[in-house]
Design a protein around this motif. Sequence first.
Motif, PDB file in Angstrom:
ATOM      1  N   ALA A 144      -6.362 -38.245  19.571  1.00 12.83           N
ATOM      2  CA  ALA A 144      -4.867 -37.567  19.759  1.00 12.83           C
ATOM      3  C   ALA A 144      -4.826 -36.434  19.179  1.00 12.83           C
ATOM      4  O   ALA A 144      -3.861 -36.073  17.456  1.00 12.83           O
ATOM      5  CB  ALA A 144      -4.362 -39.683  18.638  1.00 12.83           C
ATOM      6  N   ALA A 145      -3.931 -35.399  20.027  1.00  7.80           N
ATOM      7  CA  ALA A 145      -4.025 -33.710  19.378  1.00  7.80           C
ATOM      8  C   ALA A 145      -3.211 -34.173  20.717  1.00  7.80           C
ATOM      9  O   ALA A 145      -3.379 -33.731  21.900  1.00  7.80           O
ATOM     10  CB  ALA A 145      -5.331 -33.153  19.940  1.00  7.80           C
ATOM     11  N   GLN A 146      -2.933 -32.774  20.680  1.00 12.17           N
ATOM     12  CA  GLN A 146      -1.159 -31.945  21.056  1.00 12.17           C
ATOM     13  C   GLN A 146      -1.482 -30.985  21.817  1.00 12.17           C
ATOM     14  O   GLN A 146      -1.302 -29.002  21.537  1.00 12.17           O
ATOM     15  CB  GLN A 146       0.304 -31.790  20.450  1.00 12.17           C
ATOM     16  CG  GLN A 146       0.915 -32.536  20.208  1.00 12.17           C
ATOM     17  CD  GLN A 146       1.759 -32.605  19.604  1.00 12.17           C
ATOM     18  OE1 GLN A 146       2.112 -31.876  18.243  1.00 12.17           O
ATOM     19  NE2 GLN A 146       3.412 -33.163  19.729  1.00 12.17           N
ATOM     20  N   SER A 147      -3.011 -31.186  22.260  1.00 10.85           N
ATOM     21  CA  SER A 147      -3.763 -29.673  23.321  1.00 10.85           C
ATOM     22  C   SER A 147      -4.030 -30.674  23.992  1.00 10.85           C
ATOM     23  O   SER A 147      -4.251 -31.522  24.812  1.00 10.85           O
ATOM     24  CB  SER A 147      -4.606 -29.217  22.511  1.00 10.85           C
ATOM     25  OG  SER A 147      -5.370 -30.092  21.719  1.00 10.85           O
ATOM     26  N   MET A 148      -5.090 -29.437  24.923  1.00  9.59           N
ATOM     27  CA  MET A 148      -5.235 -29.951  26.409  1.00  9.59           C
ATOM     28  C   MET A 148      -6.856 -31.124  26.235  1.00  9.59           C
ATOM     29  O   MET A 148      -7.422 -30.097  25.136  1.00  9.59           O
ATOM     30  CB  MET A 148      -6.232 -28.625  27.227  1.00  9.59           C
ATOM     31  CG  MET A 148      -6.825 -29.310  28.305  1.00  9.59           C
ATOM     32  SD  MET A 148      -7.320 -27.328  29.322  1.00  9.59           S
ATOM     33  CE  MET A 148      -6.004 -26.745  29.987  1.00  9.59           C
ATOM     34  N   SER A 149      -7.248 -31.878  26.672  1.00  6.88           N
ATOM     35  CA  SER A 149      -8.498 -32.796  26.280  1.00  6.88           C
ATOM     36  C   SER A 149      -9.717 -32.037  26.235  1.00  6.88           C
ATOM     37  O   SER A 149      -9.596 -31.993  27.593  1.00  6.88           O
ATOM     38  CB  SER A 149      -8.373 -33.881  26.893  1.00  6.88           C
ATOM     39  OG  SER A 149      -9.080 -34.794  26.544  1.00  6.88           O
ATOM     40  N   THR A 150     -10.097 -32.287  25.795  1.00  5.91           N
ATOM     41  CA  THR A 150     -11.884 -31.948  25.844  1.00  5.91           C
ATOM     42  C   THR A 150     -13.143 -32.713  25.914  1.00  5.91           C
ATOM     43  O   THR A 150     -13.860 -32.317  26.305  1.00  5.91           O
ATOM     44  CB  THR A 150     -12.064 -30.564  25.084  1.00  5.91           C
ATOM     45  OG1 THR A 150     -12.138 -31.057  23.440  1.00  5.91           O
ATOM     46  CG2 THR A 150     -11.741 -28.985  24.463  1.00  5.91           C
ATOM     47  N   PHE A 151     -13.079 -33.729  26.068  1.00  9.53           N
ATOM     48  CA  PHE A 151     -13.402 -34.932  26.026  1.00  9.53           C
ATOM     49  C   PHE A 151     -13.227 -36.061  26.530  1.00  9.53           C
ATOM     50  O   PHE A 151     -11.938 -36.298  26.604  1.00  9.53           O
ATOM     51  CB  PHE A 151     -14.102 -35.313  24.867  1.00  9.53           C
ATOM     52  CG  PHE A 151     -14.836 -36.579  25.596  1.00  9.53           C
ATOM     53  CD1 PHE A 151     -16.181 -36.111  25.587  1.00  9.53           C
ATOM     54  CD2 PHE A 151     -15.097 -37.520  24.727  1.00  9.53           C
ATOM     55  CE1 PHE A 151     -17.784 -37.189  25.672  1.00  9.53           C
ATOM     56  CE2 PHE A 151     -15.991 -38.660  24.861  1.00  9.53           C
ATOM     57  CZ  PHE A 151     -17.063 -38.650  25.125  1.00  9.53           C
ATOM     58  N   ASP A 152     -13.322 -36.529  28.165  1.00  9.24           N
ATOM     59  CA  ASP A 152     -12.817 -38.043  27.814  1.00  9.24           C
ATOM     60  C   ASP A 152     -13.118 -39.010  28.128  1.00  9.24           C
ATOM     61  O   ASP A 152     -14.439 -39.327  28.358  1.00  9.24           O
ATOM     62  CB  ASP A 152     -12.730 -37.459  29.790  1.00  9.24           C
ATOM     63  CG  ASP A 152     -11.453 -36.816  30.453  1.00  9.24           C
ATOM     64  OD1 ASP A 152     -10.702 -36.606  29.904  1.00  9.24           O
ATOM     65  OD2 ASP A 152     -11.753 -35.959  31.639  1.00  9.24           O
ATOM     66  N   LEU A 153     -12.794 -39.673  27.686  1.00 12.81           N
ATOM     67  CA  LEU A 153     -13.815 -41.808  27.096  1.00 12.81           C
ATOM     68  C   LEU A 153     -12.718 -42.406  28.350  1.00 12.81           C
ATOM     69  O   LEU A 153     -12.219 -42.746  29.124  1.00 12.81           O
ATOM     70  CB  LEU A 153     -12.969 -41.648  25.738  1.00 12.81           C
ATOM     71  CG  LEU A 153     -13.640 -42.812  25.429  1.00 12.81           C
ATOM     72  CD1 LEU A 153     -15.096 -42.245  24.358  1.00 12.81           C
ATOM     73  CD2 LEU A 153     -12.264 -43.602  23.922  1.00 12.81           C
ATOM     74  N   THR A 154     -13.814 -42.883  28.984  1.00  8.15           N
ATOM     75  CA  THR A 154     -13.848 -44.264  29.940  1.00  8.15           C
ATOM     76  C   THR A 154     -13.956 -45.379  29.812  1.00  8.15           C
ATOM     77  O   THR A 154     -14.387 -45.990  28.330  1.00  8.15           O
ATOM     78  CB  THR A 154     -14.442 -43.592  30.829  1.00  8.15           C
ATOM     79  OG1 THR A 154     -16.263 -43.942  30.358  1.00  8.15           O
ATOM     80  CG2 THR A 154     -14.813 -42.122  31.938  1.00  8.15           C
ATOM     81  N   ILE A 155     -13.518 -45.715  30.605  1.00  6.16           N
ATOM     82  CA  ILE A 155     -13.642 -47.571  30.334  1.00  6.16           C
ATOM     83  C   ILE A 155     -14.892 -47.875  29.610  1.00  6.16           C
ATOM     84  O   ILE A 155     -15.068 -48.933  29.316  1.00  6.16           O
ATOM     85  CB  ILE A 155     -12.507 -47.877  31.064  1.00  6.16           C
ATOM     86  CG1 ILE A 155     -11.347 -48.102  31.277  1.00  6.16           C
ATOM     87  CG2 ILE A 155     -13.375 -49.931  30.765  1.00  6.16           C
ATOM     88  CD1 ILE A 155     -10.346 -48.527  32.558  1.00  6.16           C
ATOM     89  N   LEU A 156     -15.550 -46.891  30.731  1.00 10.28           N
ATOM     90  CA  LEU A 156     -17.412 -47.596  30.794  1.00 10.28           C
ATOM     91  C   LEU A 156     -17.896 -47.161  29.169  1.00 10.28           C
ATOM     92  O   LEU A 156     -18.544 -47.841  28.753  1.00 10.28           O
ATOM     93  CB  LEU A 156     -18.111 -47.214  31.464  1.00 10.28           C
ATOM     94  CG  LEU A 156     -19.734 -47.611  31.927  1.00 10.28           C
ATOM     95  CD1 LEU A 156     -19.212 -48.800  32.093  1.00 10.28           C
ATOM     96  CD2 LEU A 156     -20.254 -46.506  33.211  1.00 10.28           C
TER      97      LEU A 156
END
Length: 271
Positions: A144-156
């Motif tokens: 929850a940040a207004q910046s580029m995501s540095t970590f992708d959290l997957t469904i798995l």
Amino acid sequence: MPKPIIFIEDQLCFLVSSSVPSNNSRGTVSRSSKSRSKGASASSVFYLTVDNKFEFQPFFEGYDFGPLHLAHVYYFCRLVDYKLKELAKLQQQLCIVTSLNGKKRANAAWLMCAYMLLRQGKTPEEAYAPVKDMYPPFIPFRDAAQSMSTFDLTILDCLRGLKKAVQFGFFDYDKFNGEEYLFYEQVENGDLNWIVPGKCIAFSGPHPRRLGSDGYMHFTPEDYFDMFKRWGVSGIVRFNKKIYDARRFTQNGFNHHDFFFVDGGLPTEVI
């Protein structure tokens, strides 16, 4: 109409569609070879969408969008269990339908997979298998940040985390209190959640006054006293900036510790 994805043969499937098929349309899903050998042809389908029933409340609109929280997962599982039992009497299959919207699609798939893990005893990989090759790939969840995501959290990733929570007793489906979860997660009721039941609670930083400079009502340290004492909370750890006097806790029997790091950042090695 797109082809549904089978989660439980002859019982439960998942459909991504631009619209929810009518339950009067006599849609069918092919039965398994075992069922066909008994003389059955195709099963009628009951279509159900939960896109607007379980909705994520973003911290920053347009950025964070999921995953749906534990109470959503819990109530979705209860709903599916109930519908499967009801539809079995009518020899119907349940088909959960979600829209083409990438965010709703990802959250719906998360609910389906979580159901398979919690109620059907699947491993994270087995629960995710029916949808792992779906195209386009699922949008990953993000911070929850207004910046580029540095970590992708997957469904798995989420499924593996849920499995760990079950293994270590952090989440017990049979003892989970959905009403309590939904009550205390509301800002007006404390904005808090158990991280480790009976041991660790995460809660929103208290404000010095109930009516904040932003015009909204906030919890003060005193507003937490009764519930914290009832739950056996003895210590407070503050990670964010100092906006209230820690003595308001310490003078009322609580230990208090400060470990500040930038909101949305990472704690230092020392912390």
